[in-house]
Write an enzyme that holds these catalytic residues in place. Structure first.
Site, mmCIF file in Angstrom:
data_model
loop_
_atom_site.group_PDB
_atom_site.id
_atom_site.type_symbol
_atom_site.label_atom_id
_atom_site.label_comp_id
_atom_site.label_asym_id
_atom_site.label_seq_id
_atom_site.Cartn_x
_atom_site.Cartn_y
_atom_site.Cartn_z
ATOM 1 N N ASP A 1 0.830 -1.209 0.000
ATOM 2 C CA ASP A 1 0.000 0.000 0.000
ATOM 3 C C ASP A 1 0.868 1.263 0.000
ATOM 4 O O ASP A 1 1.970 1.265 0.547
ATOM 5 C CB ASP A 1 -0.891 -0.020 1.248
ATOM 6 C CG ASP A 1 -2.089 0.896 1.106
ATOM 7 O OD1 ASP A 1 -2.343 1.385 -0.012
ATOM 8 O OD2 ASP A 1 -2.769 1.119 2.117
ATOM 9 N N GLY A 2 0.354 2.318 -0.599
ATOM 10 C CA GLY A 2 1.003 3.626 -0.511
ATOM 11 C C GLY A 2 1.700 4.076 -1.779
ATOM 12 O O GLY A 2 2.350 5.125 -1.776
ATOM 13 N N GLY B 1 0.366 5.323 -4.500
ATOM 14 C CA GLY B 1 -0.217 6.579 -4.966
ATOM 15 C C GLY B 1 0.265 7.748 -4.121
ATOM 16 O O GLY B 1 0.681 8.791 -4.639
ATOM 17 N N TRP C 1 2.913 7.924 -2.259
ATOM 18 C CA TRP C 1 4.362 8.109 -2.467
ATOM 19 C C TRP C 1 4.587 9.012 -3.680
ATOM 20 O O TRP C 1 5.386 9.948 -3.627
ATOM 21 C CB TRP C 1 5.015 6.746 -2.685
ATOM 22 C CG TRP C 1 6.490 6.777 -2.922
ATOM 23 C CD1 TRP C 1 7.479 6.706 -1.981
ATOM 24 C CD2 TRP C 1 7.162 6.866 -4.193
ATOM 25 N NE1 TRP C 1 8.710 6.761 -2.586
ATOM 26 C CE2 TRP C 1 8.546 6.867 -3.940
ATOM 27 C CE3 TRP C 1 6.723 6.960 -5.521
ATOM 28 C CZ2 TRP C 1 9.498 6.934 -4.955
ATOM 29 C CZ3 TRP C 1 7.656 7.040 -6.536
ATOM 30 C CH2 TRP C 1 9.033 7.031 -6.241
ATOM 31 N N ARG D 1 0.309 9.153 -10.179
ATOM 32 C CA ARG D 1 0.203 7.925 -9.370
ATOM 33 C C ARG D 1 0.872 6.731 -10.049
ATOM 34 O O ARG D 1 1.428 5.857 -9.392
ATOM 35 C CB ARG D 1 -1.278 7.618 -9.083
ATOM 36 C CG ARG D 1 -1.945 8.624 -8.171
ATOM 37 C CD ARG D 1 -3.435 8.338 -8.034
ATOM 38 N NE ARG D 1 -3.689 6.997 -7.557
ATOM 39 C CZ ARG D 1 -3.672 6.642 -6.274
ATOM 40 N NH1 ARG D 1 -3.444 7.537 -5.340
ATOM 41 N NH2 ARG D 1 -3.905 5.395 -5.916
ATOM 42 N N ASN E 1 -10.469 -2.783 -6.767
ATOM 43 C CA ASN E 1 -9.658 -1.764 -7.459
ATOM 44 C C ASN E 1 -10.248 -1.337 -8.806
ATOM 45 O O ASN E 1 -9.855 -0.306 -9.363
ATOM 46 C CB ASN E 1 -8.214 -2.246 -7.661
ATOM 47 C CG ASN E 1 -7.375 -2.226 -6.405
ATOM 48 O OD1 ASN E 1 -6.457 -3.019 -6.236
ATOM 49 N ND2 ASN E 1 -7.674 -1.319 -5.485
ATOM 50 N N ARG F 1 -11.460 2.298 -9.272
ATOM 51 C CA ARG F 1 -10.558 3.452 -9.458
ATOM 52 C C ARG F 1 -10.823 4.091 -10.829
ATOM 53 O O ARG F 1 -11.415 3.457 -11.710
ATOM 54 C CB ARG F 1 -9.102 2.985 -9.388
ATOM 55 C CG ARG F 1 -8.758 2.535 -7.990
ATOM 56 C CD ARG F 1 -7.294 2.194 -7.848
ATOM 57 N NE ARG F 1 -7.045 1.870 -6.458
ATOM 58 C CZ ARG F 1 -5.913 2.042 -5.810
ATOM 59 N NH1 ARG F 1 -4.866 2.534 -6.455
ATOM 60 N NH2 ARG F 1 -5.788 1.716 -4.542
ATOM 61 N N ARG G 1 1.944 -5.156 5.924
ATOM 62 C CA ARG G 1 1.194 -4.117 5.220
ATOM 63 C C ARG G 1 1.957 -2.802 5.362
ATOM 64 O O ARG G 1 2.347 -2.423 6.472
ATOM 65 C CB ARG G 1 -0.221 -3.960 5.782
ATOM 66 C CG ARG G 1 -0.964 -2.865 5.015
ATOM 67 C CD ARG G 1 -2.451 -2.868 5.234
ATOM 68 N NE ARG G 1 -3.044 -1.915 4.286
ATOM 69 C CZ ARG G 1 -4.247 -1.974 3.799
ATOM 70 N NH1 ARG G 1 -5.050 -2.945 4.148
ATOM 71 N NH2 ARG G 1 -4.687 -1.071 2.938
HETATM 72 C C1 FPP Z 1 -1.611 0.061 -3.691
HETATM 73 O O1 FPP Z 1 -1.190 1.408 -3.650
HETATM 74 C C2 FPP Z 1 -1.000 -0.623 -4.843
HETATM 75 C C3 FPP Z 1 -1.670 -1.135 -5.919
HETATM 76 C C4 FPP Z 1 -3.133 -1.071 -6.045
HETATM 77 C C5 FPP Z 1 -0.979 -1.765 -7.071
HETATM 78 C C6 FPP Z 1 0.230 -2.561 -6.698
HETATM 79 C C7 FPP Z 1 0.774 -3.174 -7.916
HETATM 80 C C8 FPP Z 1 2.091 -3.304 -8.194
HETATM 81 C C9 FPP Z 1 3.169 -2.841 -7.275
HETATM 82 C C10 FPP Z 1 2.478 -3.956 -9.485
HETATM 83 C C11 FPP Z 1 2.692 -5.454 -9.334
HETATM 84 C C12 FPP Z 1 2.823 -6.035 -10.698
HETATM 85 C C13 FPP Z 1 3.123 -7.319 -11.050
HETATM 86 C C14 FPP Z 1 2.907 -7.782 -12.443
HETATM 87 C C15 FPP Z 1 3.677 -8.297 -10.158
HETATM 88 P P1 FPP Z 1 -2.312 2.536 -3.730
HETATM 89 O O2 FPP Z 1 -2.473 2.964 -5.140
HETATM 90 O O3 FPP Z 1 -3.557 2.044 -3.076
HETATM 91 O O4 FPP Z 1 -1.648 3.673 -2.888
HETATM 92 P P2 FPP Z 1 -2.421 4.795 -2.071
HETATM 93 O O5 FPP Z 1 -3.133 4.093 -0.956
HETATM 94 O O6 FPP Z 1 -1.302 5.653 -1.596
HETATM 95 O O7 FPP Z 1 -3.355 5.486 -3.017
#
Ligand code: FPP
Length: 260
Positions: free
Chosen positions: A35-36, A38, A40, A48, A83, A86, A203
């Site tokens: 998590d995080g 976006g 970051w 994002r 998701n 989004r 997490r």
């Molecule tokens: C959560 O951060 C992250 C995700 C929804 C996507 C994570 C996916 C990857 C790191 C790619 C993995 C890919 C492969 C093919 C293995 P968030 O967007 O919810 O962050 P936020 O809470 O800060 O908005």
């Protein structure tokens, strides 16, 4: 996992398990909610998507660290059934990112003997991604290294309903007696069939939620929440999570500590 000598820039040097950790008491299976990404990116004034791209790099290095340090399975939450809500742009970018990562990384995953599986309702993913997933799954199925499970279009409740439906259908056909349904037969219907339950859930970004992730499988997992955003997760924060894990007494509802 034994790794070949680094002959490609994709392969980072092998790192050894930090001396502060007891290699005999590492979790067998680690699950991560990444998590995080976006936040970051936004905190740096970046789109994002840049956070998700950075997240991919961190996932790759976490997989290598887990493998090098002797952890047998890593399960990452890449895209949940929720998701899809989004903005369309972000969803499309994520799907394209998954496709690119698979195209670019499959060779090094094969070289590093990783067995990759995608867990979730894969039929709901774009066809191109489904084909890449099928190819990667097939090409790495017999690999002897770390099990790398990528939860994609995954929802824990949906997984449980799907398992219940499958058992009910077999019972309705007369192939299964309802009394024969137990925890083992139920587990075999889950996407994680054949995988030991996670010992540790990490997490990032300081959120204390499970977010519909591995609802059955996390029944007895130790939970480590770190404030760092996923793109800042590194060898040190992984070590901290593992030290935290090694400091826990796992009693599985009993009175005495048990080492599974
Ligand atoms: C959560 O951060 C992250 C995700 C929804 C996507 C994570 C996916 C990857 C790191 C790619 C993995 C890919 C492969 C093919 C293995 P968030 O967007 O919810 O962050 P936020 O809470 O800060 O908005």
């Amino acid at each position: 996992m034994s790794r070949p000598t680094a002959t490609s820039t994709n392969l980072s040097p092998t790192s050894v398990c930090p001396a502060e950790l007891d290699p005999a008491r590492l979790p067998v299976h680690v699950a991560v909610i990444m998590d995080g990404n976006g936040r970051w990116a936004e905190s740096r004034g970046l789109p994002r998507l840049m956070g998700h791209r950075a997240g991919v790099e961190v996932l790759k290095s976490t997989l290598r660290l887990c493998s090098d340090w002797g952890i047998e399975a890593l399960t990452a939450y890449a895209f949940s059934t929720e998701n899809w809500s989004r903005p369309g742009d972000e969803v499309n970018s994520l799907m394209t990112l998954f496709e690119r990562v698979l195209q670019k990384e499959l060779r090094s995953l094969e070289q590093e003997k990783v067995r990759i599986r995608f867990l979730g309702d894969l039929d709901g993913l774009p066809e191109k991604l489904q084909n890449l997933i099928d190819d990667a799954t097939e090409r790495t199925a017999d690999n002897s290294g770390i099990h790398f499970n990528v939860c994609t279009n995954y929802g824990g409740r949906r997984e449980l309903v799907r398992a219940a439906q499958s058992l009910a259908q077999r019972a309705a056909k007369g192939d299964l007696s309802p009394e024969a349904i137990d925890e083992n037969s139920f587990s075999r219907e889950l996407f994680t069939a054949g995988e030991q339950d996670p010992d540790l859930l990490i997490r990032t970004s300081g959120e204390y939620r499970i977010s519909n992730f591995l609802l059955w499988q996390l029944a007895y997992a130790e939970i480590h929440v770190t404030d760092v955003f996923w793109p800042d997760f590194n060898a040190n924060t992984l070590k901290q999570a593992l030290l935290d894990y090694q400091g826990r007494n796992r009693r599985f509802g009993g009175l005495d500590p048990i080492t599974p």
